[in-house]
Enzyme design. Structure first.
Site, PDB file in Angstrom:
ATOM      1  N   HIS A 198      37.271   2.438  -9.642  1.00 48.20           N
ATOM      2  CA  HIS A 198      37.415   1.250  -8.803  1.00 48.20           C
ATOM      3  C   HIS A 198      37.549   0.034  -9.718  1.00 48.20           C
ATOM      4  CE1 HIS A 198      36.234   2.822  -4.670  1.00 48.20           C
ATOM      5  NE2 HIS A 198      36.184   3.879  -5.461  1.00 48.20           N
TER       6      HIS A 198
ATOM      7  N   HIS B 278      38.549   8.887 -11.303  1.00 48.82           N
ATOM      8  CA  HIS B 278      38.665   8.014 -10.123  1.00 48.82           C
ATOM      9  C   HIS B 278      37.907   6.723 -10.416  1.00 48.82           C
ATOM     10  CE1 HIS B 278      38.671   7.487  -5.580  1.00 48.82           C
ATOM     11  NE2 HIS B 278      37.742   6.615  -5.947  1.00 48.82           N
TER      12      HIS B 278
ATOM     13  N   CYS C  35      33.752   2.218  -0.421  1.00 50.83           N
ATOM     14  CA  CYS C  35      32.868   3.210   0.182  1.00 50.83           C
ATOM     15  C   CYS C  35      31.977   2.505   1.192  1.00 50.83           C
ATOM     16  CB  CYS C  35      32.028   3.916  -0.879  1.00 50.83           C
ATOM     17  SG  CYS C  35      30.865   5.129  -0.187  1.00 50.83           S
TER      18      CYS C  35
ATOM     19  N   ASN D  36      40.110   0.391  -5.090  1.00 49.67           N
ATOM     20  CA  ASN D  36      40.425   1.330  -6.161  1.00 49.67           C
ATOM     21  C   ASN D  36      41.442   0.718  -7.127  1.00 49.67           C
ATOM     22  OD1 ASN D  36      39.502   2.956  -3.779  1.00 49.67           O
ATOM     23  ND2 ASN D  36      39.756   4.620  -5.229  1.00 49.67           N
TER      24      ASN D  36
ATOM     25  N   ARG E 215      43.277   7.890   2.475  1.00 49.28           N
ATOM     26  CA  ARG E 215      41.903   8.295   2.784  1.00 49.28           C
ATOM     27  C   ARG E 215      40.907   7.262   2.275  1.00 49.28           C
ATOM     28  NH1 ARG E 215      37.056   8.870   0.418  1.00 49.28           N
ATOM     29  NH2 ARG E 215      38.108   9.715  -1.434  1.00 49.28           N
ATOM     30  N   ASP E 216      40.761   7.143   0.972  1.00 48.90           N
ATOM     31  CA  ASP E 216      39.786   6.221   0.401  1.00 48.90           C
ATOM     32  C   ASP E 216      40.103   4.786   0.794  1.00 48.90           C
ATOM     33  OD1 ASP E 216      37.813   5.011  -1.104  1.00 48.90           O
ATOM     34  OD2 ASP E 216      38.184   6.196  -2.882  1.00 48.90           O
TER      35      ASP E 216
END
Length: 359
Positions: free
Chosen positions: A255, A253, A286, A295, A59-60
């Protein structure tokens, strides 16, 4: 020189009084994990703790690159990650296909993920329409993103942070009325700053985190969306957050935009966090946060934790093999990670495994 007996007695009494004060004076307590100090080599020691690495590359990671990975390859990715030992995977996002064509097949990918025993399959849902689809498809977890940065929130979701909180209340009502057991996680992004707004106050992050729980989220997570965090700021914010909501702060979470991703993971671990998001090959970012690069790399994170004798249940050699396959599907895209470049150290695995990892 000689010291008068009375002065010696006075000094001893003063020391005893101070010692007594230090013994009874309350010290601040903080949940810390055990530190491995045995002289025995770490590779021969049993794990002393456990951590969960949640894969968010599907997803990310994929939402941030131009390449559209086929549904078949996504299913292969999930199967290989599952075989490697991963038991929590964010498989996609229920957003309009015109906005993120890379994730248009989330329903199909989720349906396959649900066939794997013990796999917690999560999806990102930006609004109640996405939540409706997630509930219909039987997702185990819905992650609702909220940006603590007002500017980023408007750019990313077209809502203010407090409007997102109100949306979570509606999603909770929908979930409860559906009879589903799908969990709701409120993900507080830009928790350490924002490339659009700049500084984001810790007090605002904590306020919104509590507001999400009050609105009906089952748990919350904190995200360094643009890679502004450092270990000191991570320790400070996560300690305050855990003091406020305890174990309902369920995930971190990070990065690796400025090379501090793993250091930030360790700082969060020291405050008691045991679940971390990561992307295979360090992809991610993003679309609405300029400069937000990849990430934390899954294989690097798993390697670090396992070397610290923190069990993840994940085979890092299998992850390296999967990374090689994913790299083929993402030809031309920028990938990250240091373990892939350096290889496993000589004392990390039997020769056969090292050869497989570098093949």
């Amino acid at each position: 020189c000689d010291v008068p007996f009375g002065n010696v007695m006075a000094s001893e009494m003063y020391f005893l009084i101070l010692s007594g004060i230090f013994r009874i004076w309350p010290r601040p307590t903080r949940k810390r994990h055990p530190v491995h100090t045995s002289p025995i080599p770490s590779d021969l020691q049993p794990p002393v703790a456990r951590a969960i690495v949640r894969e968010v590359g599907l997803r990310d990671g994929l939402q941030s690159i131009a390449t559209v990975v086929s549904t078949a390859h996504k299913i292969d990715w999930i199967n290989a990650a599952y075989a490697a030992g991963q038991r929590e995977i964010e498989v996609g996002s229920f957003v309009p296909a015109r906005l993120l064509p890379q994730l248009a097949d989330t329903a199909e990918v989720l349906a396959h993920a649900k066939t794997l025993p013990g796999l917690v399959a999560s999806v990102l849902v930006p609004n109640i329409k996405g939540a409706e689809r997630a509930l219909e498809q039987g997702a185990d977890l819905m992650i609702v993103p909220l940006s603590a940065s007002h500017a980023h929130s408007l750019a990313n979701l077209r809502k203010t942070p407090d409007e997102v909180v109100a949306e979570v209340a509606r999603i909770r009502a929908l979930r409860d009325s559906s009879g589903r057991r799908t969990l709701i996680e409120g993900g507080v992004g830009t928790a350490f700053g924002c490339t659009l707004q700049g500084e984001v106050a810790e007090s605002e992050v904590l306020r919104l985190m509590q507001a999400l729980l009050d609105a009906g989220a089952d748990r919350v997570s904190l995200a360094d969306t643009v890679g502004y965090a450092d270990p000191a700021s991570v320790a400070r914010l996560f300690e305050k957050a855990r003091a406020l909501v305890g174990d309902r702060l369920a995930c971190a979470h990070f990065h690796d935009t400025r090379g501090m991703g793993l250091a930030n993971v360790y700082a969060a671990w020291q405050t008691g966090i045991t679940r971390f998001d990561a992307c295979l090959a360090g992809i991610g970012g993003c679309p609405h946060a300029p400069g937000a690069s990849g990430n934390v790399t899954t294989e690097d994170l798993v390697f670090m934790l396992e070397r610290m004798r923190i069990a993840t249940g994940i085979d890092v050699t299998a992850l390296l093999a999967l990374r090689q396959r994913v790299a083929g599907w993402l030809a031309g895209e920028t990938l990250h990670g240091t373990l892939w470049q350096a290889g496993l150290p000589q004392n990390a695995a039997p020769a056969a495994l090292r050869e497989a990892a570098t093949a």
